[in-house]
Design an enzyme around this catalytic site. Structure first.
Site, PDB file in Angstrom:
ATOM      1  N   ALA A   1       0.109  15.557  -7.553  1.00 55.04           N
ATOM      2  CA  ALA A   1      -0.046  14.184  -8.049  1.00 55.04           C
ATOM      3  C   ALA A   1      -0.100  13.184  -6.901  1.00 55.04           C
ATOM      4  O   ALA A   1      -0.199  11.975  -7.120  1.00 55.04           O
ATOM      5  CB  ALA A   1       1.094  13.827  -8.996  1.00 55.04           C
TER       6      ALA A   1
ATOM      7  N   HIS B   1      -0.200   4.929  -0.009  1.00 54.78           N
ATOM      8  CA  HIS B   1       1.077   4.206   0.038  1.00 54.78           C
ATOM      9  C   HIS B   1       1.663   4.400   1.436  1.00 54.78           C
ATOM     10  O   HIS B   1       1.559   5.508   2.001  1.00 54.78           O
ATOM     11  CB  HIS B   1       2.092   4.773  -0.972  1.00 54.78           C
ATOM     12  CG  HIS B   1       1.891   4.339  -2.388  1.00 54.78           C
ATOM     13  ND1 HIS B   1       2.118   5.181  -3.452  1.00 54.78           N
ATOM     14  CD2 HIS B   1       1.525   3.145  -2.929  1.00 54.78           C
ATOM     15  CE1 HIS B   1       1.891   4.536  -4.590  1.00 54.78           C
ATOM     16  NE2 HIS B   1       1.521   3.302  -4.299  1.00 54.78           N
TER      17      HIS B   1
ATOM     18  N   CYS C   1       8.883   9.444  -2.536  1.00 57.62           N
ATOM     19  CA  CYS C   1       8.458   8.676  -3.721  1.00 57.62           C
ATOM     20  C   CYS C   1       9.100   9.168  -5.008  1.00 57.62           C
ATOM     21  O   CYS C   1       9.032   8.479  -6.018  1.00 57.62           O
ATOM     22  CB  CYS C   1       6.941   8.568  -3.832  1.00 57.62           C
ATOM     23  SG  CYS C   1       6.052  10.045  -3.572  1.00 57.62           S
TER      24      CYS C   1
ATOM     25  N   ARG D   1      -3.175   0.063  -2.327  1.00 59.13           N
ATOM     26  CA  ARG D   1      -2.600  -0.289  -3.621  1.00 59.13           C
ATOM     27  C   ARG D   1      -1.978  -1.696  -3.614  1.00 59.13           C
ATOM     28  O   ARG D   1      -2.216  -2.492  -4.504  1.00 59.13           O
ATOM     29  CB  ARG D   1      -1.521   0.725  -4.008  1.00 59.13           C
ATOM     30  CG  ARG D   1      -2.052   2.124  -4.249  1.00 59.13           C
ATOM     31  CD  ARG D   1      -2.835   2.193  -5.537  1.00 59.13           C
ATOM     32  NE  ARG D   1      -3.096   3.577  -5.894  1.00 59.13           N
ATOM     33  CZ  ARG D   1      -2.238   4.374  -6.514  1.00 59.13           C
ATOM     34  NH1 ARG D   1      -1.043   3.928  -6.867  1.00 59.13           N
ATOM     35  NH2 ARG D   1      -2.557   5.617  -6.773  1.00 59.13           N
TER      36      ARG D   1
ATOM     37  N   ASN E   1      -5.553   8.887  -7.208  1.00 57.90           N
ATOM     38  CA  ASN E   1      -5.563   9.037  -5.751  1.00 57.90           C
ATOM     39  C   ASN E   1      -6.200  10.390  -5.447  1.00 57.90           C
ATOM     40  O   ASN E   1      -6.287  11.251  -6.329  1.00 57.90           O
ATOM     41  CB  ASN E   1      -4.144   8.884  -5.177  1.00 57.90           C
ATOM     42  CG  ASN E   1      -3.241  10.062  -5.532  1.00 57.90           C
ATOM     43  OD1 ASN E   1      -3.564  11.217  -5.263  1.00 57.90           O
ATOM     44  ND2 ASN E   1      -2.101   9.780  -6.148  1.00 57.90           N
TER      45      ASN E   1
ATOM     46  N   ASP F   1       4.564   5.052   2.320  1.00 55.00           N
ATOM     47  CA  ASP F   1       5.516   6.167   2.431  1.00 55.00           C
ATOM     48  C   ASP F   1       4.842   7.534   2.542  1.00 55.00           C
ATOM     49  O   ASP F   1       5.513   8.533   2.765  1.00 55.00           O
ATOM     50  CB  ASP F   1       6.535   6.141   1.288  1.00 55.00           C
ATOM     51  CG  ASP F   1       5.923   6.442  -0.081  1.00 55.00           C
ATOM     52  OD1 ASP F   1       4.701   6.650  -0.185  1.00 55.00           O
ATOM     53  OD2 ASP F   1       6.689   6.450  -1.069  1.00 55.00           O
TER      54      ASP F   1
HETATM   55  N1  ARG Z   1       0.132   9.688  -8.758  1.00 55.25           N
HETATM   56  C1  ARG Z   1       0.978   8.655  -8.219  1.00 55.25           C
HETATM   57  C2  ARG Z   1       0.122   7.462  -7.840  1.00 55.25           C
HETATM   58  O1  ARG Z   1      -0.967   7.661  -7.375  1.00 55.25           O
HETATM   59  C3  ARG Z   1       1.755   9.161  -7.057  1.00 55.25           C
HETATM   60  C4  ARG Z   1       2.668   8.140  -6.485  1.00 55.25           C
HETATM   61  C5  ARG Z   1       3.440   8.641  -5.301  1.00 55.25           C
HETATM   62  N2  ARG Z   1       4.170   7.567  -4.757  1.00 55.25           N
HETATM   63  C6  ARG Z   1       4.280   7.259  -3.467  1.00 55.25           C
HETATM   64  N3  ARG Z   1       5.026   6.246  -3.173  1.00 55.25           N
HETATM   65  N4  ARG Z   1       3.661   7.887  -2.565  1.00 55.25           N
HETATM   66  O2  ARG Z   1       0.483   6.340  -8.015  1.00 55.25           O
END
Ligand code: ARG
Length: 296
Positions: A268, A178, A274, A149, A22, A180
């Site tokens: 990240a 996402h 999350c 996603r 991401n 969230d």
């Molecule tokens: N690096 C992870 C990804 O890209 C971060 C996930 C964070 N999750 C979230 N629900 N925002 O999958």
């Protein structure tokens, strides 16, 4: 189960930023100082755990695993409601190794009778758990993100499994990949959200269901700190430290803001919500007062 909120978290021992799935992810920043960032991620994880416990939650910790750094984000593991879990399926190959680990964690929860059922989505259907499917307790339905996603096809599968309405919201931006990251229903009925993350249709759907006085639009600077990725427990909001303006807005609506430094996880693309997965949420039984005889 007690009536405390029960929250799953993954220990950050194996967390790092070593690939890019991401636009937030910066392996080069991690490589500059891995020891310091690893220490900082433990401190940030502990701060969140403490804030959740202080707000009355019980935290259940599972182990991460080498080579699976993003397992620290269990929100993506499953959708859970009414003691039933629907396991997620990851789109990025980098995260698929997490699926058997999270499945084993849920099998353990099943044996311990924390949940009563663990199920899977139809083959080939990507859905990244509560990160893209958020229960709105006040409205009694899920909000589901799709288009980055998770797949649109997951929406009817979730509705059928839980027997609940699922409102689909198409996500417009790879940066808010996402739901969230850009949408958070609060316990008092307000919704904290970041409008630019949504397609015009999705925004219309939000505005149709959430009256203007209940909408709190995050400013760019708060969205850019992943403040919208917040955990709301009763009147407490645990979140990446917000701007003074957002803090004041939330406080004026009666929320206590636990603003945390979650910066290693923001590297990240993740923050408070999350890093957690609520295991205890239940849909309130349908209101039957109208059909009941109420005698004084
Ligand atoms: N690096 C992870 C990804 O890209 C971060 C996930 C964070 N999750 C979230 N629900 N925002 O999958």
């Amino acid at each position: 189960m007690s009536d405390k909120p029960l929250i799953l978290m993954t220990s950050p021992d194996w967390f790092d930023v070593s690939y890019v799935i991401n636009p937030w992810m910066r392996p080069s920043a991690w490589r500059e100082n891995p020891e310091r960032l690893q220490r900082a991620s433990h401190a940030a994880h502990n701060a969140l755990k403490t804030a959740l416990r202080d707000a009355g939650a019980a935290v259940r910790l599972i182990q991460g695993a080498p080579g699976l750094p993003d397992m620290v984000f269990p929100a993506n593991a499953a959708v859970v409601l009414d003691r039933r879990a629907l396991l997620g399926r990851f789109r990025p190959p980098e995260r698929r190794g997490e699926e058997p680990r999270f499945a084993a964690a849920f099998e353990a929860l099943l044996r311990e009778a924390v949940v009563d059922q663990v199920s899977r989505l139809p083959a080939g259907c990507f859905q990244e758990g509560a990160g893209d499917c958020i229960w709105d307790a006040g409205r009694g339905h899920f909000w589901a993100g799709w288009g980055q996603r998770s797949a649109r096809e997951a929406v009817p599968a979730i509705a059928e499994f839980f027997g609940r309405d699922v409102v689909a919201l198409e996500l417009a931006s790879p940066r808010f990949y996402h739901l969230d990251t850009c949408f958070c229903p609060l316990s008092g009925g307000e919704v904290l959200y970041y409008p630019p993350a949504f397609t015009p249709d999705a925004l219309r759907e939000i505005h149709r269901r959430v009256p203007a006085p209940q909408r709190i639009a995050a400013a760019d600077e708060d969205a850019a700190r992943l403040c919208v990725n917040a955990v709301c427990l009763d009147r407490t909001l645990a979140m990446a430290a917000p701007s003074p303006a957002l803090r004041a807005e939330l406080q004026s609506r009666g929320y206590r803001v636990a603003g945390l430094d979650l910066s290693p996880f923001v590297l990240a693309g993740g923050a408070a919500f999350c890093m957690t997965l609520r295991l205890d949420q239940t849909a309130a039984p349908a209101l039957i007062a109208d059909s009941m005889e109420i005698s004084a």
